[in-house]
Scaffold this active site. Structure first.
Site, PDB file in Angstrom:
ATOM      1  CG  ASN A 344      21.480  -6.390  -1.432  1.00 21.00           C
ATOM      2  OD1 ASN A 344      21.155  -5.990  -0.314  1.00 21.00           O
ATOM      3  ND2 ASN A 344      21.615  -5.578  -2.458  1.00 21.00           N
ATOM      4  CG  HIS A 375      21.052  -2.338  -8.567  1.00 16.56           C
ATOM      5  ND1 HIS A 375      20.066  -3.277  -8.408  1.00 16.56           N
ATOM      6  CD2 HIS A 375      22.049  -2.704  -7.719  1.00 16.56           C
ATOM      7  CE1 HIS A 375      20.442  -4.168  -7.502  1.00 16.56           C
ATOM      8  NE2 HIS A 375      21.629  -3.845  -7.071  1.00 16.56           N
TER       9      HIS A 375
END
Length: 507
Positions: A344, A375
């Site tokens: 990521n 998140h």
């Protein structure tokens, strides 16, 4: 059937396909829309090329297609993308640039968190399928990044900016169309990746190739033509990678579910080494899902002509400007840092730019906590990222105090690499279990079955092994750097042009 366990807020046109392949409808919608975006990206590059079309038309088409895909996948929930973008654009316009970046950060992240709380605790706790907050996570990155870039460009002098910040700084306020196009274009509306505003505008206006035709030493690469490089080869390779990753995921992810190592009495009674091996295999079987999604997103952008990052030494074009992962570097990572650096990537760059570089106190802890908030609101995310703080600090301590003792010979270096590879894979699997199971109870049961051994080991290593502070490390590296380039501004992609895609070792 899987199609009956998860609700879908988007179009039901593909319901027959969902039942045929036994996958949730929202996942089928997502994949089909991404394949449609891939074909549209090719058309966009060929028929709406900057030499044939004005930036205005390209912005309009990219934005409208993005909203169409969002509506198809998420229905009226896609309006949240407009609301979030509209609120923060209003803040940018009507608030002074001195504090605009802070207000945008709080509003964008707060709105995302509110939507995540509503989705998780009101509608569908534990949903693993695609959901409307996924695109909002990427939009939040773009909103906050742009706010900081505008703040740097309009309030700070060039000499007060780091090299990466100079490259990213935005010198004028974007129009509403440019802002919506950047946030919601069809290339990245569903799965990203995040990119800098300057890179996106250069792509839309067709200036992205020009300064990358030069090598890092300022000399022209004779092997490279001055016409637009073709992304065909890289797109085909990435689509092949997607197909392989999807096949591996569909084949193995149901064979080795993570829950079995926590709940199944048979597995919990197995010898410790067998449990470690099973845990590694279960996490290994999960990663291809992310490889598929991020590689396909990268291929879509490349197919549209976005992502060019200069040339290799043999003259072949590189298309990794906004790539989100390097699979081999992940699977063969020999340190916690190396794993994070290649997983990521664009999110890690965002965390570095808006938090790590700017946080005066405990930047590593602040960065991990911000990542947890971004998140979502599942407790497992916080358990994972809080554990990640200790893992990162311990890995840094070991590297600074132990690694140099193994560099005397190639044999010792290979032994060190094997040991650190095994340690890294175990540490990653151990750390991300709560991220996968989400709930507190199963996560704590898992850690208790390991007697919290890695947590305790990390605490002992941090206390026992000294590590220089960030300011001391940066000062030393600046003195050793040939051009006094800030150590955080080494290029992630080894590009010829930009200090944009850079990453601090500790992020």
């Amino acid at each position: 059937m899987a199609t009956e366990t998860t609700s879908c807020t988007g179009s039901t046109l593909l319901q027959p396909i969902s039942e045929m392949v036994d996958l949730p409808l929202d996942q089928v919608n997502f994949v089909v829309c991404q394949l449609f975006a891939l074909l549209t990206a090719c058309w966009f590059r060929l028929y709406l090329h900057p030499s044939k079309t004005s930036p205005f038309i390209r912005h309009v088409v990219a934005t409208l297609l993005g909203f169409y895909l969002a509506l198809f996948c998420f229905g009226w929930y896609a309006l949240h993308f407009l609301v979030q973008s509209g609120l923060t654009y209003g803040i940018m316009i009507f608030t002074g640039v001195e504090h605009m970046h802070r207000y945008c950060f709080v509003v964008a992240l707060g709105y995302l968190t509110l939507c995540q709380i509503t989705r998780v605790y009101v509608f569908d706790y534990g949903m693993y399928s695609a959901d409307f907050t996924g695109p909002m996570m990427v939009i939040t990155q773009k909103i906050t990044s742009l706010a900081f870039e505008i703040h740097d460009g309009l309030t700070k002098k060039m000499e007060h900016l780091k090299p990466s910040q100079k490259y990213l700084a935005v010198r004028k306020m974007p129009s509403l169309l440019e802002y919506l196009s950047y946030n919601c274009n069809f290339l990245g509306i569903l799965a990203g990746p995040t990119c800098s505003y300057n890179d996106y505008i250069a792509f839309i206006e067709g200036t992205g190739y020009q300064h990358k035709h030069l090598e890092s030493n300022g000399k022209e690469n004779g092997k490279c033509k001055q016409s637009d490089p073709s992304p065909k080869r890289d797109v085909i390779l990435k689509l092949g990678t997607c197909a392989l990753c999807l096949m591996v995921y569909l084949t193995f992810h149901r064979i080795c579910p993570v829950d079995r190592v926590i709940e199944d009495p048979y597995f919990t009674s197995q010898p410790f080494l067998m449990r470690v091996l099973y845990l590694y295999l279960s996490m290994l079987s999960l990663r291809p899902k992310y490889y598929f999604v991020w590689t396909l997103a990268d291929a879509i952008n490349n197919a549209a002509g976005f992502g060019f990052n200069g040339y290799n030494k043999d003259g072949s074009p590189k298309w990794d400007l906004i790539s989100n992962l390097r699979i081999l570097d992940i699977e063969f990572a020999t340190s916690f840092k190396m794993f994070i650096d290649n997983w990521n990537i664009q999110t890690a760059l965002w965390l570095k730019r808006v938090c790590y570089e700017r946080c005066p106190y405990h930047p590593t802890a602040a960065t991990f906590l911000l990542s947890a908030m971004w998140h979502g609101v599942y407790p497992g995310y916080y358990l994972t990222f809080i554990s990640g703080i200790f893992m990162t600090l311990a890995a840094r301590a070991v590297r600074h105090n132990v690694r140099q003792h193994f560099l005397g010979s190639s044999t010792h270096k290979h032994i060190y690499d094997v040991i650190t590879w095994v340690s890294t894979q175990i540490a990653i699997c151990y750390t991300v279990v709560p991220f996968v199971v989400l709930a507190v109870g199963p996560s704590l049961r898992f850690y208790w079955s390991w007697y919290f051994c890695l947590h305790l080991a990390c605490v002992l290593l941090v206390l026992a092994l000294p590590v220089k502070s960030r300011s001391s490390r940066e000062k030393t590296q600046e003195q050793q750097s040939p051009a006094h380039i800030h150590p955080a501004d080494q290029s992630v992609h080894s590009s010829t042009d930009s200090n944009c895609n850079q990453k601090e070792k500790s992020t």
